[in-house]
Design a protein around this motif. Sequence first.
Motif, PDB file in Angstrom:
ATOM      1  N   GLY A   1      13.332 -66.662  -3.973  1.00 43.12           N
ATOM      2  CA  GLY A   1      13.858 -65.401  -3.463  1.00 43.12           C
ATOM      3  C   GLY A   1      12.990 -64.781  -2.381  1.00 43.12           C
ATOM      4  N   THR A   2      12.015 -65.530  -1.894  1.00 42.22           N
ATOM      5  CA  THR A   2      11.075 -65.021  -0.888  1.00 42.22           C
ATOM      6  C   THR A   2      11.711 -65.042   0.498  1.00 42.22           C
ATOM      7  OG1 THR A   2       9.217 -65.837  -2.180  1.00 42.22           O
ATOM      8  CG2 THR A   2       8.793 -65.365   0.135  1.00 42.22           C
ATOM      9  N   ILE A   3      11.457 -63.995   1.278  1.00 40.49           N
ATOM     10  CA  ILE A   3      11.917 -63.932   2.673  1.00 40.49           C
ATOM     11  C   ILE A   3      10.760 -64.366   3.571  1.00 40.49           C
ATOM     12  CG2 ILE A   3      12.708 -62.436   4.531  1.00 40.49           C
ATOM     13  CD1 ILE A   3      13.175 -61.270   1.030  1.00 40.49           C
ATOM     14  N   PHE A   4      11.035 -65.323   4.443  1.00 36.41           N
ATOM     15  CA  PHE A   4      10.000 -65.843   5.344  1.00 36.41           C
ATOM     16  C   PHE A   4      10.104 -65.153   6.703  1.00 36.41           C
ATOM     17  CE2 PHE A   4       8.606 -68.812   8.673  1.00 36.41           C
ATOM     18  CZ  PHE A   4       7.282 -68.994   8.286  1.00 36.41           C
ATOM     19  N   VAL A   5       8.937 -64.691   7.215  1.00 32.82           N
ATOM     20  CA  VAL A   5       8.841 -64.121   8.571  1.00 32.82           C
ATOM     21  C   VAL A   5       7.766 -64.899   9.320  1.00 32.82           C
ATOM     22  CG1 VAL A   5       8.416 -62.061   9.953  1.00 32.82           C
ATOM     23  CG2 VAL A   5       9.520 -61.846   7.715  1.00 32.82           C
ATOM     24  N   ASP A   6       8.144 -65.437  10.450  1.00 32.12           N
ATOM     25  CA  ASP A   6       7.233 -66.296  11.212  1.00 32.12           C
ATOM     26  C   ASP A   6       6.292 -65.463  12.092  1.00 32.12           C
ATOM     27  OD1 ASP A   6       5.991 -68.474  12.277  1.00 32.12           O
ATOM     28  OD2 ASP A   6       7.606 -68.992  13.680  1.00 32.12           O
ATOM     29  N   ARG A   7       5.354 -64.781  11.424  1.00 35.48           N
ATOM     30  CA  ARG A   7       4.321 -64.011  12.111  1.00 35.48           C
ATOM     31  C   ARG A   7       2.985 -64.264  11.424  1.00 35.48           C
ATOM     32  NH1 ARG A   7       5.128 -62.324  17.032  1.00 35.48           N
ATOM     33  NH2 ARG A   7       3.498 -60.739  16.745  1.00 35.48           N
ATOM     34  N   ASP A   8       1.889 -63.917  12.123  1.00 34.62           N
ATOM     35  CA  ASP A   8       0.555 -64.043  11.534  1.00 34.62           C
ATOM     36  C   ASP A   8       0.450 -63.065  10.366  1.00 34.62           C
ATOM     37  OD1 ASP A   8      -2.104 -64.174  10.911  1.00 34.62           O
ATOM     38  OD2 ASP A   8      -2.831 -63.965  12.960  1.00 34.62           O
ATOM     39  N   GLY A   9       0.155 -63.586   9.186  1.00 36.38           N
ATOM     40  CA  GLY A   9       0.113 -62.737   7.997  1.00 36.38           C
ATOM     41  C   GLY A   9      -1.190 -62.004   7.784  1.00 36.38           C
ATOM     42  N   LYS A  10      -2.195 -62.239   8.650  1.00 37.96           N
ATOM     43  CA  LYS A  10      -3.525 -61.656   8.445  1.00 37.96           C
ATOM     44  C   LYS A  10      -3.478 -60.133   8.344  1.00 37.96           C
ATOM     45  CE  LYS A  10      -8.004 -61.173  10.773  1.00 37.96           C
ATOM     46  NZ  LYS A  10      -8.787 -61.538  11.974  1.00 37.96           N
ATOM     47  N   HIS A  11      -2.732 -59.508   9.250  1.00 39.63           N
ATOM     48  CA  HIS A  11      -2.744 -58.047   9.315  1.00 39.63           C
ATOM     49  C   HIS A  11      -1.540 -57.396   8.633  1.00 39.63           C
ATOM     50  CE1 HIS A  11      -6.279 -57.898  11.796  1.00 39.63           C
ATOM     51  NE2 HIS A  11      -5.736 -58.649  12.722  1.00 39.63           N
ATOM     52  N   PHE A  12      -0.679 -58.188   7.992  1.00 43.54           N
ATOM     53  CA  PHE A  12       0.508 -57.573   7.408  1.00 43.54           C
ATOM     54  C   PHE A  12       0.151 -56.633   6.250  1.00 43.54           C
ATOM     55  CE2 PHE A  12       4.550 -57.323   5.081  1.00 43.54           C
ATOM     56  CZ  PHE A  12       5.385 -56.959   6.137  1.00 43.54           C
TER      57      PHE A  12
ATOM     58  N   LYS B   1     -12.437 -53.504  13.370  1.00 40.96           N
ATOM     59  CA  LYS B   1     -13.137 -53.722  14.635  1.00 40.96           C
ATOM     60  C   LYS B   1     -12.148 -53.501  15.776  1.00 40.96           C
ATOM     61  CE  LYS B   1     -16.256 -57.210  12.691  1.00 40.96           C
ATOM     62  NZ  LYS B   1     -16.674 -58.634  12.745  1.00 40.96           N
ATOM     63  N   ASP B   2     -12.663 -53.187  16.961  1.00 46.73           N
ATOM     64  CA  ASP B   2     -11.780 -52.916  18.103  1.00 46.73           C
ATOM     65  C   ASP B   2     -10.868 -54.096  18.402  1.00 46.73           C
ATOM     66  OD1 ASP B   2     -12.891 -50.459  18.268  1.00 46.73           O
ATOM     67  OD2 ASP B   2     -14.004 -50.796  20.129  1.00 46.73           O
ATOM     68  N   SER B   3     -11.399 -55.311  18.327  1.00 47.99           N
ATOM     69  CA  SER B   3     -10.583 -56.503  18.605  1.00 47.99           C
ATOM     70  C   SER B   3      -9.455 -56.647  17.591  1.00 47.99           C
ATOM     71  CB  SER B   3     -11.460 -57.759  18.599  1.00 47.99           C
ATOM     72  OG  SER B   3     -12.088 -57.920  17.335  1.00 47.99           O
ATOM     73  N   GLU B   4      -9.722 -56.259  16.342  1.00 46.73           N
ATOM     74  CA  GLU B   4      -8.696 -56.338  15.296  1.00 46.73           C
ATOM     75  C   GLU B   4      -7.614 -55.287  15.501  1.00 46.73           C
ATOM     76  OE1 GLU B   4     -11.326 -56.049  11.911  1.00 46.73           O
ATOM     77  OE2 GLU B   4     -11.020 -58.168  11.459  1.00 46.73           O
ATOM     78  N   TYR B   5      -7.993 -54.127  16.070  1.00 48.39           N
ATOM     79  CA  TYR B   5      -6.975 -53.129  16.387  1.00 48.39           C
ATOM     80  C   TYR B   5      -5.987 -53.668  17.420  1.00 48.39           C
ATOM     81  CZ  TYR B   5      -9.061 -49.236  13.809  1.00 48.39           C
ATOM     82  OH  TYR B   5      -9.525 -48.407  12.812  1.00 48.39           O
ATOM     83  N   GLN B   6      -6.475 -54.455  18.358  1.00 49.09           N
ATOM     84  CA  GLN B   6      -5.588 -55.051  19.356  1.00 49.09           C
ATOM     85  C   GLN B   6      -4.618 -56.016  18.696  1.00 49.09           C
ATOM     86  OE1 GLN B   6      -5.288 -54.121  22.382  1.00 49.09           O
ATOM     87  NE2 GLN B   6      -7.171 -52.997  22.841  1.00 49.09           N
ATOM     88  N   GLU B   7      -5.110 -56.795  17.728  1.00 50.36           N
ATOM     89  CA  GLU B   7      -4.249 -57.734  17.005  1.00 50.36           C
ATOM     90  C   GLU B   7      -3.208 -56.976  16.179  1.00 50.36           C
ATOM     91  OE1 GLU B   7      -6.915 -60.085  14.688  1.00 50.36           O
ATOM     92  OE2 GLU B   7      -7.899 -60.965  16.430  1.00 50.36           O
ATOM     93  N   LEU B   8      -3.646 -55.908  15.494  1.00 48.05           N
ATOM     94  CA  LEU B   8      -2.724 -55.108  14.694  1.00 48.05           C
ATOM     95  C   LEU B   8      -1.685 -54.434  15.584  1.00 48.05           C
ATOM     96  CD1 LEU B   8      -1.884 -53.954  11.965  1.00 48.05           C
ATOM     97  CD2 LEU B   8      -3.584 -52.136  12.274  1.00 48.05           C
ATOM     98  N   LEU B   9      -2.106 -54.020  16.783  1.00 48.52           N
ATOM     99  CA  LEU B   9      -1.179 -53.394  17.719  1.00 48.52           C
ATOM    100  C   LEU B   9      -0.044 -54.348  18.088  1.00 48.52           C
ATOM    101  CD1 LEU B   9      -0.487 -50.962  19.538  1.00 48.52           C
ATOM    102  CD2 LEU B   9      -1.987 -51.959  21.285  1.00 48.52           C
TER     103      LEU B   9
END
Length: 302
Positions: free
Chosen positions: A54-65, A81-89
Amino acid sequence: MNSSFPRSPSPVLLNIGGKKYATTVDTLTQRDPDSMLAAMFSGRHTVSRDSETGTIFVDRDGKHFRHILNWLRDGVLPMLKDSEYQELLREAEYYQLLGLVDHINTYLNKKKDEDGSGPELTRTEIIKCIQSDRVRFRGVNLSGLNLSKLDLSFVDFSFACIQKTNFSNANLQKAKFVDVEAEGSIFQEANLRECEFIGANLRAVLLDKANLQSANLQDADLKKCSFCEADLRTAHLQGAKLTDANLQGANLEGANLKGAKLNGANLQGANLQRAYLRDVDLRDTKLEGAKLGGANLLGAIR
């Protein structure tokens, strides 16, 4: 297997790029109802999910979800970290979470502004720069740096921000400080012969025992400066604001102080022989023990 998602507290199982998460429809839809996630789980659309789990798959990087989910739950920006904010953005933009996008951009812009308030160069970088033939730091922010004991002769600092910068014992002969912001800086025992400080903001600057022979301080703001025992022979101080300045024991022999504002200044024991004090207001100025032999006091108010 396709299904829609009526609102219920039952868990929604997500696989974001291989990372597993469990949440609820309310969490995914309520904080930002115009987002892609809200649209996916609003019940208006049919989404595909694994027939067994029953899992829904989303093809995105799961690190910041997990940060995405925490934002949807609490509305609080995580500490990253500032670099991680860019990834989360990037992830927030993909999921069209406009509230989170705005918060990240606000934080990054504030951080950029704060970083811009500090010095743009280090002492080591400045030492490398001054080894070249012609050095300019025009308009550069050097506030708070320790530049003591360096040979900075002939360097152009015009329009720079050098607040609370330490120039003590530095050689600054013929350096240019036109229109600088130098409030609270230290020039004790510095060599400032023939320097240009025209229009400079030198409020509360320490210039004790500095050599300012023939320096040009026209129209400079020198309020509450300390010039104890400084050498200001033949200095140009026309129109300078010396209100509440401490010039005790300073050598102003032959200095041009025409039109200077000396209200509340301390000139006790100062050498003003042959100084040009025409039209200067000397009321409230402390002149006990000052040497005024040969000084031009025509039009001076005493």
